[in-house]
Design an enzyme around this catalytic site. Structure first.
Site, mmCIF file in Angstrom:
data_model
loop_
_atom_site.group_PDB
_atom_site.id
_atom_site.type_symbol
_atom_site.label_atom_id
_atom_site.label_comp_id
_atom_site.label_asym_id
_atom_site.label_seq_id
_atom_site.Cartn_x
_atom_site.Cartn_y
_atom_site.Cartn_z
ATOM 1 C CD GLN A 102 -2.737 1.133 2.512
ATOM 2 O OE1 GLN A 102 -2.187 1.369 3.587
ATOM 3 N NE2 GLN A 102 -4.030 0.877 2.412
ATOM 4 C CE1 TYR A 160 -4.984 7.468 6.667
ATOM 5 C CE2 TYR A 160 -2.885 6.888 5.678
ATOM 6 C CZ TYR A 160 -3.803 6.763 6.708
ATOM 7 O OH TYR A 160 -3.538 5.931 7.764
ATOM 8 C CB ALA A 211 -9.246 -5.945 7.790
ATOM 9 N NE ARG A 212 -13.447 -5.121 11.672
ATOM 10 C CZ ARG A 212 -14.648 -4.575 11.804
ATOM 11 N NH1 ARG A 212 -15.007 -4.061 12.967
ATOM 12 N NH2 ARG A 212 -15.484 -4.538 10.796
#
Length: 407
Positions: free
Chosen positions: A108, A178, A353-354
């Site tokens: 990333q 971001y 993800a989690r």
């Protein structure tokens, strides 16, 4: 015994090999970027390598290294990996270790912009406009055109280094407010030049970054981007604008796939995650005076949202209807039943993800038994673990790489 119904041949098998741009993945499951908190001095550590080897050995098609900053002021913490020649040996060691387990690996790349920590970096955070960041108790500096030109080039340079380091893909960070995402947001972007005002102007930086990356690496690796569908705040970037930006990115031909996300690390961080808001745990790891602020008013900033499987799907369907490019569905992917739903609805990949922090070997277990469901309870306490190495707090930190022989 209950028989599994026959699979529709028109619907992709999520566990079968699939092409992502020039890369063939062994399946359509991607370990989403979750900041690992395991880099030191902006360099790879053995612990970071072990983290991704565990996910590779656990069966994902590709794991994503997060978050690799393209410029020193673009880090959310000074320890984060920064693209520079000194980082390449460690990054090569990481990609070789992941490949040895049969998985692909993405990096990333991005610039944290107003989410960056100027006190940790000892450099001013950049944004489209001057903005106060409560977590760092500091103001961002409005990026100049020279700053933006430099950062666009830095993304291209980072992608070139990713090729040299052996990565199979790069994921451009266009989400969570971001830098590129903050330019998309009318709530944060108050510029009057060609980077502000209209959606076309606000999307200019995102499109320029993606184009520069494609021009730099061609089709040597896959190029994806993580794009906000909405910021989760009134007056922010919303779905109607995200649809148009997705269409422009498709027309530009810069990307091989788009991963759809939501929420603002700057203004509403829990909007992406859904589930519990662990206020007490956040307060425990924050320095003063932020610790006191979290205790007093944290419930207004760290809001809890109800969890459901595939919770981003309703919005993602509208992007799916508007573009033909491959899309990656993120959010509440907990088992094969959700993965299969994503495939039926026209998504080419899923990102987890989690669930994988809770069980790095979940995909191998699903291969053996399609009825297996994630054990993640969406308490979100893993978010507070980044300062000592991201992990599921219910299982504790894992040590050492998990190989296929141990899985």
């Amino acid at each position: 015994m209950t028989q599994t119904p026959p699979r529709d041949p028109a619907v992709p098998d999520v566990l079968a090999p699939a092409k992502l741009g020039p890369v063939t993945l062994r399946n359509r499951v991607i370990k989403a970027a979750t900041y690992e908190g395991l880099s030191r001095k902006s360099l790879v550590t053995d612990e970071l390598i072990d983290f991704h080897v565990r996910h590779a050995a656990g069966g994902v098609g590709m794991t994503t290294v997060a978050y690799c900053a393209v410029a020193p002021e673009g880090r959310t913490d000074r320890r984060q990996i920064q693209w520079r020649p000194e980082a390449l040996p460690g990054l090569r060691k990481l990609t070789e270790a992941v490949h040895a387990e049969g998985a692909a690996v993405a990096a990333q790349i991005g610039h944290a912009g107003p989410v960056a920590n100027p006190k940790s970096n000892k450099l001013p955070a950049l944004g489209p406009s001057r903005h106060f960041h409560a977590t760092t108790t500091s103001f961002t500096k409005a990026a100049t055109r020279a700053d933006l030109d430099r950062i666009v080039r830095a993304h291209a340079d980072a992608a070139t280094m990713a090729v040299e380091a052996g990565f199979d893909a790069v994921e451009i960070h266009l989400g969570h407010n971001y830098l590129a995402s903050s330019f998309l947001s009318p709530k944060v972007n108050h510029r009057k030049d060609e980077y502000g005002g209209s959606l076309e102007n606000r999307a200019r930086l995102s499109r320029n970054i993606a184009r520069a990356v494609r021009d730099a690496v061609g089709d040597r690796i896959a190029i994806t981007a993580k794009l906000n569908m909405d910021d989760g705040v009134p007056g922010g970037f919303w779905l109607d604008e995200a649809i148009k930006v997705a269409q422009w990115l498709e027309q530009d031909g810069s990307l091989d796939a788009l991963e759809l996300t939501a929420g603002s690390s700057l203004l509403n961080p829990m909007y992406l995650f859904k589930g519990d808001a662990p206020l007490r745990e956040f307060a425990a790891v924050m320095p003063q005076p932020v610790k006191l602020g979290v205790k007093l008013v944290g419930k207004h900033f760290l809001r809890a949202y109800p969890y459901k499987d595939a919770y981003l799907l309703d919005d993602a369907r509208q992007i799916r209807a508007a573009v033909t490019m491959p899309l990656i569905l993120l959010g509440g992917i907990t088992g094969k039943h959700v993965m299969d739903q994503a495939m039926r609805e026209g998504f080419q990949f899923v990102a987890m993800a989690r669930a994988l922090l809770r069980e790095p070997d979940l995909i191998n277990r699903i291969k053996d038994d399609a009825s297996v469901r994630s054990l993640c309870i969406h308490c979100n306490k893993c978010m507070t673990a980044i300062y000592g190495g991201t992990h599921c707090v219910l299982t504790g930190p894992l040590t050492g790489p998990l190989t296929r022989r141990q899985a």
